[in-house]
Design a protein around this motif. Structure first.
Motif, short mmCIF file in Angstrom:
data_model
loop_
_atom_site.label_atom_id
_atom_site.label_comp_id
_atom_site.label_asym_id
_atom_site.label_seq_id
_atom_site.Cartn_x
_atom_site.Cartn_y
_atom_site.Cartn_z
N PHE A 17 -2.24 4.79 7.28
CA PHE A 17 -1.64 3.68 6.54
C PHE A 17 -2.75 2.83 5.92
N THR A 18 -2.37 2.05 4.92
CA THR A 18 -3.36 1.22 4.23
C THR A 18 -3.07 -0.26 4.45
N LEU A 19 -4.15 -1.01 4.49
CA LEU A 19 -4.14 -2.46 4.51
C LEU A 19 -5.34 -2.90 3.67
N ALA A 20 -5.09 -3.64 2.60
CA ALA A 20 -6.17 -4.16 1.75
C ALA A 20 -7.15 -3.06 1.33
N ALA A 21 -6.64 -1.95 0.85
CA ALA A 21 -7.43 -0.82 0.34
C ALA A 21 -8.24 -0.09 1.40
N GLN A 22 -8.08 -0.42 2.66
CA GLN A 22 -8.75 0.30 3.75
C GLN A 22 -7.72 1.20 4.44
N GLU A 23 -8.14 2.40 4.80
CA GLU A 23 -7.25 3.32 5.49
C GLU A 23 -7.44 3.22 7.01
N TYR A 24 -6.32 3.23 7.70
CA TYR A 24 -6.30 3.18 9.15
C TYR A 24 -5.51 4.38 9.65
N GLY A 25 -5.78 4.79 10.88
CA GLY A 25 -5.03 5.88 11.48
C GLY A 25 -4.52 5.49 12.86
N ILE A 26 -3.28 5.88 13.14
CA ILE A 26 -2.72 5.70 14.48
C ILE A 26 -2.16 7.03 14.95
N ASP A 27 -2.16 7.22 16.25
CA ASP A 27 -1.68 8.45 16.87
C ASP A 27 -0.24 8.72 16.43
N ILE A 28 -0.01 9.86 15.82
CA ILE A 28 1.32 10.20 15.29
C ILE A 28 2.35 10.28 16.41
N LEU A 29 1.92 10.55 17.64
CA LEU A 29 2.86 10.66 18.75
C LEU A 29 3.49 9.32 19.11
N LYS A 30 2.90 8.21 18.64
CA LYS A 30 3.44 6.88 18.90
C LYS A 30 4.46 6.45 17.83
N VAL A 31 4.53 7.20 16.73
CA VAL A 31 5.39 6.84 15.60
C VAL A 31 6.79 7.39 15.80
N GLN A 32 7.77 6.49 15.73
CA GLN A 32 9.17 6.89 15.84
C GLN A 32 9.77 7.15 14.46
N GLU A 33 9.52 6.23 13.53
CA GLU A 33 10.03 6.38 12.17
C GLU A 33 9.33 5.40 11.24
N ILE A 34 9.56 5.59 9.95
CA ILE A 34 9.01 4.70 8.92
C ILE A 34 10.18 4.23 8.07
N ARG A 35 10.22 2.90 7.84
CA ARG A 35 11.31 2.30 7.07
C ARG A 35 10.74 1.39 6.00
N GLY A 36 11.45 1.25 4.92
CA GLY A 36 11.07 0.27 3.90
C GLY A 36 11.22 -1.13 4.49
N TYR A 37 10.36 -2.06 4.09
CA TYR A 37 10.44 -3.43 4.62
C TYR A 37 11.53 -4.19 3.89
N ASP A 38 12.41 -4.83 4.66
CA ASP A 38 13.49 -5.64 4.11
C ASP A 38 13.47 -6.98 4.83
N ALA A 39 12.94 -8.02 4.17
CA ALA A 39 12.80 -9.34 4.78
C ALA A 39 14.13 -9.91 5.23
N GLN A 40 15.23 -9.51 4.59
CA GLN A 40 16.53 -10.05 4.94
C GLN A 40 17.04 -9.57 6.29
N THR A 41 16.47 -8.49 6.80
CA THR A 41 16.91 -7.99 8.10
C THR A 41 16.02 -8.49 9.24
N VAL A 42 15.00 -9.29 8.92
CA VAL A 42 14.08 -9.81 9.94
C VAL A 42 14.44 -11.27 10.23
N THR A 43 14.71 -11.54 11.50
CA THR A 43 15.07 -12.89 11.95
C THR A 43 13.84 -13.55 12.55
N ARG A 44 13.46 -14.70 11.99
CA ARG A 44 12.28 -15.44 12.46
C ARG A 44 12.59 -16.05 13.81
N ILE A 45 11.59 -16.10 14.70
CA ILE A 45 11.73 -16.69 16.03
C ILE A 45 10.68 -17.78 16.18
N ALA A 46 11.08 -18.92 16.71
CA ALA A 46 10.16 -20.05 16.91
C ALA A 46 9.19 -19.76 18.05
#
Length: 166
Positions: free
Chosen positions: A22-51
């Motif tokens: 995955f990328t962050l600020a033009a840098q590539e990072y790698g994480i163990d694929i065995l930890k990945v369940q799925e990838i979803r598009g980000y939808d801010a409307q489905t995220v509930t902020r918590i204080a």
């Protein structure tokens, strides 16, 4: 956008390790694929902020009946913020005792790295913590920062998030 990953552990052990890139600020990072369940598009409307949670936690979302904390990796890694766009995704991770989503700029591919292509993480002294780094992966001209996502997401900060969510 919805992608589900499954991997064969026996194959990984004999031929190398697979990393989701995955990328962050033009840098590539790698994480163990065995930890990945799925990838979803980000939808801010489905995220509930918590204080009273750390700033890197965008909030929580309901994923098929499971309340999942959503972590912005740009904030977690002290990078400049950007506007989310159609490339921004949430990688849903299945860690030992919890499910966590991480927001990243984008996902490019899955790479197989042999142990010979993984170098130890450089030491930066006390100015920069490398406890969450597994090492640096190289494949040709590409350099990946390999993140121990399990350690990163089970830190004391994430325990605070869990206590706020429950």
């Amino acid at each position: 956008m919805f992608t589900k990953f499954e991997s064969n552990t026996e194959q990984v052990d004999s031929t190398g390790r697979e990393f989701l890139v995955f990328t962050l600020a033009a840098q590539e990072y790698g994480i163990d694929i065995l930890k990945v369940q799925e990838i979803r598009g980000y939808d801010a409307q489905t995220v509930t902020r918590i204080a009273n949670v750390p700033s890197f936690v965008k909030g929580v979302t309901n994923l098929r009946g499971i309340i999942v904390p959503i972590v912005d990796m740009r904030i977690k890694f002290n990078l400049e913020s950007v506007e989310y766009d159609h490339q921004t995704v949430v990688v849903i991770l299945n860690l030992n005792s919890r499910v966590v989503g991480v927001v990243v700029d984008g996902v490019s591919d899955v790479l197989m790295l042999q142990q010979a292509h993984i170098s130890a993480a450089p030491q930066f002294g006390t100015a920069f913590s490398t406890e969450y780094l597994m090492g640096i992966g190289t494949l040709g001209e590409r350099m990946l920062i390999l993140v121990d996502i399990e350690k990163l997401m089970t830190s004391e900060e994430m325990a605070l998030v869990e206590s706020a969510v429950v």
